[in-house]
Design a protein around this motif. Structure first.
Motif, PDB file in Angstrom:
ATOM      1  N   ILE A   1       0.850  -1.352  -0.054  1.00 16.53           N
ATOM      2  CA  ILE A   1       0.034  -0.143  -0.174  1.00 16.53           C
ATOM      3  C   ILE A   1       0.898   1.256  -0.022  1.00 16.53           C
ATOM      4  O   ILE A   1       0.688   2.199  -0.808  1.00 16.53           O
ATOM      5  N   SER A   2       1.920   1.454   0.834  1.00 11.56           N
ATOM      6  CA  SER A   2       2.799   2.502   0.713  1.00 11.56           C
ATOM      7  C   SER A   2       3.348   2.583  -0.602  1.00 11.56           C
ATOM      8  O   SER A   2       3.727   3.733  -0.931  1.00 11.56           O
TER       9      SER A   2
ATOM     10  N   ARG B   1       2.268   1.679  -3.471  1.00  7.81           N
ATOM     11  CA  ARG B   1       1.167   2.046  -4.248  1.00  7.81           C
ATOM     12  C   ARG B   1       1.153   3.703  -4.206  1.00  7.81           C
ATOM     13  O   ARG B   1       1.101   4.544  -5.023  1.00  7.81           O
ATOM     14  N   ASN B   2       0.901   4.178  -2.842  1.00  3.54           N
ATOM     15  CA  ASN B   2       0.809   5.422  -2.591  1.00  3.54           C
ATOM     16  C   ASN B   2       2.098   6.411  -3.151  1.00  3.54           C
ATOM     17  O   ASN B   2       1.634   7.471  -3.618  1.00  3.54           O
TER      18      ASN B   2
ATOM     19  N   ASN C   1       1.650   6.668  -6.941  1.00  9.04           N
ATOM     20  CA  ASN C   1       0.328   7.339  -7.206  1.00  9.04           C
ATOM     21  C   ASN C   1       0.832   9.049  -7.194  1.00  9.04           C
ATOM     22  O   ASN C   1       0.421   9.794  -7.722  1.00  9.04           O
ATOM     23  N   ARG C   2       1.590   9.182  -6.005  1.00  4.89           N
ATOM     24  CA  ARG C   2       2.024  10.479  -5.797  1.00  4.89           C
ATOM     25  C   ARG C   2       2.914  11.390  -6.616  1.00  4.89           C
ATOM     26  O   ARG C   2       2.957  12.132  -7.221  1.00  4.89           O
TER      27      ARG C   2
END
Length: 154
Positions: free
Chosen positions: A67-68, A70-71, A74-75
């Motif tokens: 998740i980290s 992916r974040n 995305n950022r």
């Protein structure tokens, strides 16, 4: 395993799927095997009998890492898109200033100032061809000017 041992399978799979997370579950507590597994990027090396909490914690760690990541990706895409839009807007402002502002206002700027202020990358000796077509669209209440520009870096 009949054909490959676990580490060989991890190594081959890692080549095909570098982002895959691995957990080794083994009945043997051989230090060299565990050390090699960790070198191949195994998230955890669990010994049988497995403790439910330890397995759950390992899976949560993998999920949180995923998740980290992916974040962050995305950022990063968002930042790149914003930078692209800012660059486009800055170059449009430069074009507008070239066309509609006094030439003296731009002449006093150095090439480095133009590069910094308008997101350009001009260098000594470079050449640039810009084709500008100006036209007006007349409607009942207004006349709007439009500019079409093609940019060909040298």
């Amino acid at each position: 395993m009949p054909t490959y041992d676990g580490l060989e399978l991890i190594q081959m799979t890692r080549k095909l799927f570098p982002e895959m997370a691995f957990i080794v579950i083994s009945g043997y507590s051989q230090f060299e095997y565990a050390q090699t597994a960790l070198r191949f990027g195994v998230v955890n090396y669990l010994l049988k009998p497995i403790k439910k909490k330890e397995l759950e914690d390992t899976i949560v760690k993998i999920m949180e890492h995923h998740i980290s990541k992916r974040n962050i990706e995305n950022r990063q895409r968002e930042i790149e898109l914003n930078l692209k839009n800012i660059t486009k807007n800055n170059r449009e402002i430069l074009l507008h200033n070239l066309l509609f502002s006094s030439n003296e206002a731009l002449r006093v700027k150095t090439m480095n100032e133009i590069n910094l202020n308008y997101s350009c990358c001009f260098r000594e000796g470079d050449f640039v061809v810009i084709i500008i077509k100006m036209f007006a669209v007349q409607s009942e209440n207004s006349c709007r000017r439009h500019i079409y520009m093609e940019y060909f870096p040298g």
